[in-house]
Design a protein around this motif. Structure first.
Motif, short mmCIF file in Angstrom:
data_model
loop_
_atom_site.label_atom_id
_atom_site.label_comp_id
_atom_site.label_asym_id
_atom_site.label_seq_id
_atom_site.Cartn_x
_atom_site.Cartn_y
_atom_site.Cartn_z
N GLU A 39 -0.53 15.87 -7.70
CA GLU A 39 0.33 16.18 -6.55
C GLU A 39 0.67 17.67 -6.53
O GLU A 39 0.65 18.31 -5.47
N ALA A 40 0.95 18.25 -7.71
CA ALA A 40 1.24 19.68 -7.78
C ALA A 40 0.04 20.50 -7.32
O ALA A 40 0.20 21.49 -6.59
N GLU A 41 -1.15 20.08 -7.73
CA GLU A 41 -2.36 20.79 -7.32
C GLU A 41 -2.57 20.67 -5.81
O GLU A 41 -2.97 21.62 -5.15
N SER A 42 -2.29 19.48 -5.25
CA SER A 42 -2.42 19.28 -3.82
C SER A 42 -1.43 20.16 -3.05
O SER A 42 -1.77 20.74 -2.01
N ARG A 43 -0.21 20.27 -3.56
CA ARG A 43 0.79 21.13 -2.92
C ARG A 43 0.34 22.59 -2.95
O ARG A 43 0.55 23.33 -1.97
N PHE A 44 -0.26 23.02 -4.08
CA PHE A 44 -0.74 24.40 -4.16
C PHE A 44 -1.84 24.64 -3.14
O PHE A 44 -1.88 25.70 -2.49
N GLN A 45 -2.74 23.70 -2.99
CA GLN A 45 -3.85 23.87 -2.04
C GLN A 45 -3.34 24.00 -0.61
O GLN A 45 -3.99 24.63 0.23
N ALA A 46 -2.16 23.43 -0.33
CA ALA A 46 -1.61 23.47 1.03
C ALA A 46 -0.82 24.75 1.33
O ALA A 46 -0.63 25.10 2.49
N LEU A 47 -0.35 25.47 0.30
CA LEU A 47 0.46 26.65 0.56
C LEU A 47 -0.42 27.85 0.91
O LEU A 47 -1.63 27.85 0.67
N THR A 48 0.20 28.88 1.48
CA THR A 48 -0.52 30.10 1.85
C THR A 48 -0.15 31.28 0.95
O THR A 48 -0.96 32.20 0.78
N SER A 49 1.06 31.26 0.40
CA SER A 49 1.49 32.38 -0.42
C SER A 49 2.69 31.95 -1.27
O SER A 49 3.32 30.93 -1.01
N TYR A 50 2.97 32.75 -2.30
CA TYR A 50 4.20 32.54 -3.07
C TYR A 50 4.53 33.82 -3.83
O TYR A 50 3.70 34.70 -4.00
N ARG A 51 5.78 33.90 -4.24
CA ARG A 51 6.19 34.96 -5.15
C ARG A 51 7.16 34.37 -6.18
O ARG A 51 7.89 33.41 -5.89
N VAL A 52 7.17 34.96 -7.36
CA VAL A 52 7.93 34.38 -8.45
C VAL A 52 8.19 35.45 -9.51
O VAL A 52 7.42 36.42 -9.64
N THR A 53 9.30 35.31 -10.23
CA THR A 53 9.56 36.15 -11.40
C THR A 53 9.12 35.38 -12.64
O THR A 53 9.57 34.26 -12.86
N VAL A 54 8.24 35.98 -13.41
CA VAL A 54 7.66 35.32 -14.57
C VAL A 54 8.24 35.93 -15.85
O VAL A 54 8.28 37.17 -15.99
#
Length: 208
Positions: A21-36
């Motif tokens: 499900e997480a992989e499917s959600r990633f395939q549906a998004l267009t962009s992201y930003r995050v502090t690592v």
């Protein structure tokens, strides 16, 4: 009718598999930003801002241990531009993504550093091993569900025995990944905070 049954079965399988499900959600998004924040045994903590836009644009701004350093990967040219002292300062380098100067811990390439690659790697380990739920909790005030992946040692960094991954309950975006060694010793933690999904970036953000 058969097609509808197939889709229903596929959706049911995805819902029962959190990494799928997480992989499917990633395939549906267009962009992201995050502090690592990367904390590894015996090493200085790394803190960076990470920006991603499909089909594979990546911008990394280091906060620690190299403040000011900026990397930008261009999926069209398959090159990494590097500003060691910031965008407005020379020198500027143009490197291949497999250049040792721009490879991360365990040899991770810039062009293979996004969450989609991480999830694919965890899914491969799950396929060779097993996945068990750890229950629910909170990370940075966000509800999460945790899972442990054991076995599937092929391709792991040396000394790795199992992983724990914590997914946001609403988006299934990974907020923490932990790598453990012999006797349950914590070897490495990757925390991802301030996650924003599907936001627009300023013009020329990836091509300054």
């Amino acid at each position: 009718m058969l097609w509808a049954l197939f889709v229903f079965a596929l959706l049911g399988e995805t819902m029962n598999d959190p990494l799928a499900e997480a992989e499917s959600r990633f395939q549906a998004l267009t962009s992201y930003r995050v502090t690592v924040r990367l904390s590894a045994e015996g090493s200085e903590q790394h803190v960076l801002r990470y920006f991603y836009r499909k089909p594979g644009w990546i911008r990394i701004e280091f906060i620690r241990p190299h403040p000011g350093l900026v990397l930008i990967y261009n999926p069209d040219t398959r090159r990494v531009r590097v500003w060691p002292f910031g965008l407005n300062h020379l020198p500027r380098l143009n490197l291949a993504p497999d250049n040792p100067l721009v490879r991360g811990p365990h040899g991770i390439r810039v062009d293979q550093s996004d969450v989609g690659v991480l999830l694919e790697s965890l899914r491969e380990r799950q396929a060779r091993g097993s996945l068990a739920p750890l229950g629910r909790g909170e990370i940075a005030a966000r509800p999460v569900a945790g899972f442990e992946i054991r076995g599937g040692t092929g391709g792991n960094p040396p000394g790795t025995h199992y992983y724990r991954v914590w997914l946001a309950q609403d988006s299934r975006f990974p907020l923490r990944v932990e790598r453990f060694g012999t006797g349950g010793r914590l070897l490495e933690t990757v925390d991802m905070a301030d996650v924003e999904i599907d936001m627009p970036f300023p013009e020329r953000f990836f091509t300054p």
